[in-house]
Design an enzyme around this catalytic site. Structure first.
Site, PDB file in Angstrom:
ATOM      1  N   HIS A 353       0.808  -1.231   0.000  1.00 45.96           N
ATOM      2  CA  HIS A 353       0.000   0.000   0.000  1.00 45.96           C
ATOM      3  C   HIS A 353       0.831   1.267   0.000  1.00 45.96           C
ATOM      4  O   HIS A 353       0.274   2.357   0.158  1.00 45.96           O
ATOM      5  CB  HIS A 353      -0.934   0.043   1.208  1.00 45.96           C
ATOM      6  CG  HIS A 353      -1.945  -1.042   1.244  1.00 45.96           C
ATOM      7  ND1 HIS A 353      -3.234  -0.883   0.757  1.00 45.96           N
ATOM      8  CD2 HIS A 353      -1.876  -2.306   1.696  1.00 45.96           C
ATOM      9  CE1 HIS A 353      -3.898  -2.013   0.940  1.00 45.96           C
ATOM     10  NE2 HIS A 353      -3.098  -2.889   1.500  1.00 45.96           N
ATOM     11  N   LYS A 541      -9.001  13.211   4.802  1.00 44.53           N
ATOM     12  CA  LYS A 541      -8.074  12.073   4.771  1.00 44.53           C
ATOM     13  C   LYS A 541      -7.082  12.265   5.908  1.00 44.53           C
ATOM     14  O   LYS A 541      -7.070  13.326   6.535  1.00 44.53           O
ATOM     15  CB  LYS A 541      -7.339  12.005   3.430  1.00 44.53           C
ATOM     16  CG  LYS A 541      -6.721  13.348   2.983  1.00 44.53           C
ATOM     17  CD  LYS A 541      -6.068  13.250   1.618  1.00 44.53           C
ATOM     18  CE  LYS A 541      -7.039  13.363   0.457  1.00 44.53           C
ATOM     19  NZ  LYS A 541      -7.117  12.176  -0.365  1.00 44.53           N
ATOM     20  N   ARG A 542      -6.246  11.246   6.195  1.00 38.36           N
ATOM     21  CA  ARG A 542      -5.223  11.445   7.205  1.00 38.36           C
ATOM     22  C   ARG A 542      -4.325  12.619   6.829  1.00 38.36           C
ATOM     23  O   ARG A 542      -4.152  12.933   5.656  1.00 38.36           O
ATOM     24  CB  ARG A 542      -4.378  10.166   7.356  1.00 38.36           C
ATOM     25  CG  ARG A 542      -5.020   9.135   8.232  1.00 38.36           C
ATOM     26  CD  ARG A 542      -5.274   9.622   9.646  1.00 38.36           C
ATOM     27  NE  ARG A 542      -4.061   9.720  10.416  1.00 38.36           N
ATOM     28  CZ  ARG A 542      -3.619   8.793  11.250  1.00 38.36           C
ATOM     29  NH1 ARG A 542      -4.321   7.684  11.463  1.00 38.36           N
ATOM     30  NH2 ARG A 542      -2.491   8.958  11.911  1.00 38.36           N
ATOM     31  N   LYS A 547       0.162  14.228   1.157  1.00 39.30           N
ATOM     32  CA  LYS A 547      -1.233  14.448   0.734  1.00 39.30           C
ATOM     33  C   LYS A 547      -1.498  15.932   0.468  1.00 39.30           C
ATOM     34  O   LYS A 547      -2.497  16.304  -0.102  1.00 39.30           O
ATOM     35  CB  LYS A 547      -2.201  13.898   1.782  1.00 39.30           C
ATOM     36  CG  LYS A 547      -2.140  12.368   1.909  1.00 39.30           C
ATOM     37  CD  LYS A 547      -3.070  11.874   3.010  1.00 39.30           C
ATOM     38  CE  LYS A 547      -2.923  10.384   3.304  1.00 39.30           C
ATOM     39  NZ  LYS A 547      -3.519   9.499   2.285  1.00 39.30           N
ATOM     40  N   THR A 649      -8.886   6.233  -1.721  1.00 38.82           N
ATOM     41  CA  THR A 649     -10.215   5.640  -1.874  1.00 38.82           C
ATOM     42  C   THR A 649     -11.294   6.697  -1.602  1.00 38.82           C
ATOM     43  O   THR A 649     -12.417   6.556  -2.071  1.00 38.82           O
ATOM     44  CB  THR A 649     -10.414   4.444  -0.913  1.00 38.82           C
ATOM     45  OG1 THR A 649      -9.920   4.817   0.384  1.00 38.82           O
ATOM     46  CG2 THR A 649      -9.668   3.219  -1.407  1.00 38.82           C
ATOM     47  N   LYS A 653     -15.067   7.516  -3.274  1.00 34.48           N
ATOM     48  CA  LYS A 653     -16.301   7.770  -2.516  1.00 34.48           C
ATOM     49  C   LYS A 653     -16.959   9.063  -2.992  1.00 34.48           C
ATOM     50  O   LYS A 653     -18.175   9.133  -3.185  1.00 34.48           O
ATOM     51  CB  LYS A 653     -15.999   7.852  -1.012  1.00 34.48           C
ATOM     52  CG  LYS A 653     -15.671   6.503  -0.403  1.00 34.48           C
ATOM     53  CD  LYS A 653     -14.972   6.595   0.958  1.00 34.48           C
ATOM     54  CE  LYS A 653     -14.263   5.256   1.238  1.00 34.48           C
ATOM     55  NZ  LYS A 653     -13.193   5.359   2.228  1.00 34.48           N
TER      56      LYS A 653
HETATM   57  C1  26Y Z   1       3.877   0.462   9.877  1.00 31.83           C
HETATM   58  C2  26Y Z   1       2.716   1.227  10.397  1.00 31.83           C
HETATM   59  C3  26Y Z   1       3.081   2.388  11.255  1.00 31.83           C
HETATM   60  C4  26Y Z   1       1.696   1.575   9.351  1.00 31.83           C
HETATM   61  C5  26Y Z   1       0.380   1.598   9.727  1.00 31.83           C
HETATM   62  C6  26Y Z   1      -0.603   1.904   8.823  1.00 31.83           C
HETATM   63  C7  26Y Z   1       2.019   1.863   8.029  1.00 31.83           C
HETATM   64  C8  26Y Z   1       1.018   2.171   7.114  1.00 31.83           C
HETATM   65  C9  26Y Z   1      -0.319   2.202   7.502  1.00 31.83           C
HETATM   66  C10 26Y Z   1      -1.409   2.535   6.598  1.00 31.83           C
HETATM   67  C11 26Y Z   1      -1.288   2.731   5.322  1.00 31.83           C
HETATM   68  C12 26Y Z   1      -2.424   3.119   4.469  1.00 31.83           C
HETATM   69  O1  26Y Z   1      -3.528   3.322   4.938  1.00 31.83           O
HETATM   70  N1  26Y Z   1      -2.191   3.238   3.157  1.00 31.83           N
HETATM   71  C13 26Y Z   1      -3.216   3.631   2.227  1.00 31.83           C
HETATM   72  O2  26Y Z   1      -3.856   2.464   1.754  1.00 31.83           O
HETATM   73  C14 26Y Z   1      -4.966   2.783   0.956  1.00 31.83           C
HETATM   74  C15 26Y Z   1      -5.649   1.486   0.592  1.00 31.83           C
HETATM   75  O3  26Y Z   1      -4.894   0.792  -0.346  1.00 31.83           O
HETATM   76  C16 26Y Z   1      -4.554   3.576  -0.265  1.00 31.83           C
HETATM   77  O4  26Y Z   1      -5.710   3.966  -0.952  1.00 31.83           O
HETATM   78  C17 26Y Z   1      -3.751   4.799   0.131  1.00 31.83           C
HETATM   79  O5  26Y Z   1      -3.242   5.442  -1.016  1.00 31.83           O
HETATM   80  C18 26Y Z   1      -2.629   4.398   1.057  1.00 31.83           C
HETATM   81  O6  26Y Z   1      -1.945   5.546   1.536  1.00 31.83           O
END
Ligand code: 26Y
Length: 801
Positions: A353, A541-542, A547, A649, A653
């Protein structure tokens, strides 16, 4: 599932109120009603779940197991009612009783067991897997506290614990009889048995009880109920603390911490280690269970495990599943390495991701060893065998072995372990999957090209259109019937109305009504009065630098200064809406939240602005709030630095709810642009190729742009002077951008961002044209239903069909 007439539903509600809540329809509260409705539903869900499990065992089909550290499921009441076919009857009965269904449903706490996109994706996928009738369960952690609750105090983010389990969570069932032991730490010893094989035994391990809580996942109109199994950590009752109650209490608290919190970041050493323990806790409990159930229910040798089970890992967080399955197959089932490895590499599939280097998980060897020494031994062996294989089979890659190695410089590279141990590696949008192949994992792609594939993300149209936007759903149903509920691609039928002015006007009416609802929410939450006739421009979004919420703010500052320079200037009234949580230790992200509030304070209260622009920050952005925001959005801000947003995503939406995207050619925006055509989207900024080129050549000359471009300088200087805050409040942001040579290309993209806003607002003046653009976005959005995504996973990766 059973259908109910209004009378039947009402009778059932009365019965539940008496039996479960000790009250009657006459003097019931919204809380009572909520729990009574849940109880009606839960009966139906349990019934269907038993049937689903039975048929599954009989059918002996391959099952997908979706492992994720995050499931951002939000509220379930409306979605469960919809999928069970009871939403209409429930709404009608409540309304006839003089109750507001929305208020009753809002009694449910959001299950915020996720950070953002990846967690919400997992939730949408479960909905689609069940709705398409596939056999597939989710496995995650039942965090006692989910993602923090965000409060804004004087413009500053404060984090409060998310106590979502304070009241009874009506959807879960505790299954203590299916609890398993997970072992941490200790030492490993080996001996050679009579056949000359190594036998490994573990000593002095800390044993934790993993207790499953099952949440039914209801398929849409198909009687299928799958499970989301959430694990909770407890102290096993047979552990003896030598009668010392104080010790026992401490011991218990220590163990329970494993499922205590969802980690919003990994800023502290202690937090990081606990996160690692959580990861092993999830995969060990899940995989032990899968093996156990497989042996009990299917009566087949464990060597056939992969024929009946596929495990999709949601990013690298559950990657220890790979060595854990090796451990079980070898140490507990007695298989040899090669036989075990062959099963493991036919079972696991990995979804990536992110390509941001700092977000690719890397764990110090010492920590992995501490979590479970046997797991580390296996990872080490995987690494050695893999490196040897590359050396022997790919002589051309010999000088790349250090880059390919799973362990290097005393660090375990989780993405490399995931690639080596999986048969499939997928990105989440076409562009992202190409970048993975060409850049991020190019060396792996060269030696194992067959593993790499793309599965563009999707969102469930049931939650994000059918329940979130009943007005639009009704309009669509009237126009083209309801085939799209099960086949969202049928939304293209709306093309018939492309030139139908009366339909287009109705579409605009629905949007206006949804904007009124959001206007009220904004007023209730912030006290800010916005104009429902202004354009609702949304970025939710976060909060992350890539972003580029800061680019959005710089543009608002620019607009404000234009108005100040020439108060009579003609501009389209606009409401800029933000929602974003920042990781608690992410200083710059928090400064950006402060800046948004300071700009809002100034702009919203300046008489010269005369209400033409308003800036709103909605605190505690979560799934439930998103359900009010998406239907009201008109401009969808998707402005990440090209190449950095894997997919996004929220873009899907908003598109599905008729907003027009204003964004860069990044993530899934590229596919949105392709589908709706360049005329129905506002694209600006550098391409991903340009960004990557600059990055490979040490960046661009940010300072030069700042010095020579008046518009850029004007907006940036506002951070440095006292226009939006006393005592040079935003100096940090100003210097952060300029001294780091603007790694997110804010200044480089600024002018084209300003210009595309001008184009968008000029387009907005032509109401018919705008409504047509909005319609085009809605009617093409079926492609972004997660039903399409899951169909592709099921066919190409999971081989369920
Ligand atoms: C390692 C840890 C601290 C960690 C925890 C959560 C690293 C990453 C994440 C979350 C990542 C995330 O949410 N990524 C997003 O995933 C979405 C679904 O595929 C994408 O649409 C988006 O672009 C991406 O930033």
């Amino acid at each position: 599932m059973k259908t109910y007439s209004k009378t039947e539903f009402r009778e059932r509600l009365e019965m539940k109120l008496t039996n479960k809540r000790n009250t009657t329809l006459e003097d019931t509260t919204d809380t009572d009603l909520f729990y009574a409705i849940c109880s009606i539903l839960k009966d139906e869900i349990n019934q269907a779940s038993v049937e689903t499990k039975k048929t599954n065992i009989e059918r002996k089909k391959r099952q997908i197991n979706y492992l994720s550290m995050e499931f951002l499921i939000g509220r379930l009441i409306e979605s469960n009612l919809l999928n069970a076919g009871l939403l209409d009857v429930c709404n009608e009965v409540l309304t006839e009783l003089g109750r507001d269904p929305k208020k009753v449903y809002s009694e449910e706490n959001d299950a915020g067991l996720g950070n953002g996109g990846l967690g919400r994706l997992a939730a949408c996928f479960l909905d689609s897997i069940a709705s398409l009738g596939y056999l597939g369960n989710g496995f995650g952690i039942r965090y006692r506290y989910g993602l923090f609750e965000q409060r804004i105090v004087n413009g500053t983010q404060i984090e409060l614990p998310d106590n979502w389990l304070q009241e009874v969570y009506p959807w879960e069932t505790r299954k203590i009889d299916e609890a398993v032991h997970v072992n941490f730490g200790g030492e490993v010893s080996s001996e050679v048995d009579e056949h000359g094989n190594f036998k490994f035994t573990y000593h002095n391990q800390e044993t934790v009880l993993a207790v499953p809580y099952d949440v039914g996942v209801v398929g849409y109109d198909n009687d299928v109920v799958n499970q989301l199994r959430l694990w909770s950590a407890e102290l096993p009752s047979n552990i003896i603390d030598h009668g010392n109650y104080k010790n026992r209490l401490e011991h218990m608290q220590n163990v329970e911490r494993i499922s205590g919190f969802l980690y919003p970041d990994d800023s502290t050493e202690e937090g990081r280690f606990l996160r690692l323990k959580q990861q092993y806790f999830l995969v060990s409990s899940t995989i032990q269970t899968l093996i156990k159930q497989f042996k009990e229910k299917y009566d087949l040798p464990v060597t056939q495990f992969h024929e009946y089970h596929c495990i999709q890992i949601n990013d690298t967080h559950p990657t220890f599943g790979i060595p854990e399955l090796m451990r079980i197959l070898m140490d507990e089932e007695g298989l040899g390495w090669d036989e075990a490895w062959s099963i493991v590499t036919k079972t696991f599939a990995y979804t990536n991701h992110t390509i941001m280097q700092e977000a690719l998980e890397k764990w110090p060897v010492s920590q992995v060893q501490k979590v479970n020494p046997r797991i580390f031994m296996i990872i080490n062996e995987i690494n050695e065998r893999f490196c040897r294989e590359v050396y022997e089979k790919h002589p051309e890659m010999r000088d790349k072995i250090a880059d390919l190695a799973v362990i290097s410089n005393d660090v375990v590279h989780m993405s490399k372990l995931a690639i080596v141990g999986s048969f499939s590696v997928n990105g989440v949008a076409a562009l992202h999957s190409e970048i993975i192949k060409d850049h991020t994992f190019n060396d792996f792609y060269k030696i194992q090209p067959e593993k790499f594939n793309n599965k563009t993300n999707g969102i469930t149209h049931r939650r994000w259109l059918m329940t979130a936007n009943p007005g639009l759903t009704h309009l669509i149903n009237e126009a083209i019937g309801d085939a799209w509920h099960k086949s969202p691609q049928e939304l293209t039928q709306l093309m018939r109305y492309y030139n139908d002015e009366s339909f287009l006007n109705k579409l605009a009416d629905v949007k206006l009504e949804n904007k009124r609802v959001l206007k009220e929410v904004i007023y209730q939450k912030t006290g800010i009065e916005v104009d429902e006739n202004s354009v609702f421009d949304v970025q939710v979004k976060r909060l992350h630098e890539y972003k580029r919420q800061l680019l959005n703010v710089l543009h608002i500052i620019y607009l404000y200064n234009e108005i100040k320079r020439k108060p009579s200037i003609k501009i389209q009234p606009r409401t800029f809406i933000f929602g974003a949580k920042a990781a608690p230790s992410y200083h710059i992200a928090k400064e950006i939240i402060k800046l948004i509030h300071s700009v809002a304070q100034v702009v919203n209260n300046d008489a010269d602005v005369d209400n033409r622009i308003k800036v709103v920050f909605l605190e505690n952005y979560n799934v439930t709030l998103a359900e009010d925001i998406m239907p009201a959005a008109e401009i969808s801000e998707q402005i990440s630095t090209a190449s950095m947003e894997a997919s996004g995503t929220g873009n899907m939406k908003m598109m599905m709810n008729g907003a027009v995207t204003l964004g860069t050619m990044d993530g899934a925006n590229v596919e949105i642009a392709e589908l709706v055509g360049k005329e129905n989207i506002f694209i600006f900024g550098l391409s991903s190729e340009e960004v990557i080129n600059y990055q490979n050549n040490g960046g661009y000359q940010a300072e030069a742009i700042y010095q020579t471009d008046g518009r850029v300088k004007g907006a940036m200087d506002a951070l440095k002077n006292e226009q939006f805050g006393r005592d040079f409040a935003f100096n940090d942001l100003y210097y952060h951008v300029l001294t780091n040579n603007d790694p997110y290309f804010l200044l480089k993209d600024f002018n084209s961002y300003v210009d595309i806003h001008l184009t968008a607002m000029a387009t907005y003046q032509d109401k018919k044209k705008w409504n047509q653009m909005s319609l085009m976005n809605i009617l093409k959005s079926g492609q972004f239903s997660s039903d399409r995504t899951i169909q592709q996973y099921a066919t190409d990766i999971w081989k369920l069909v």
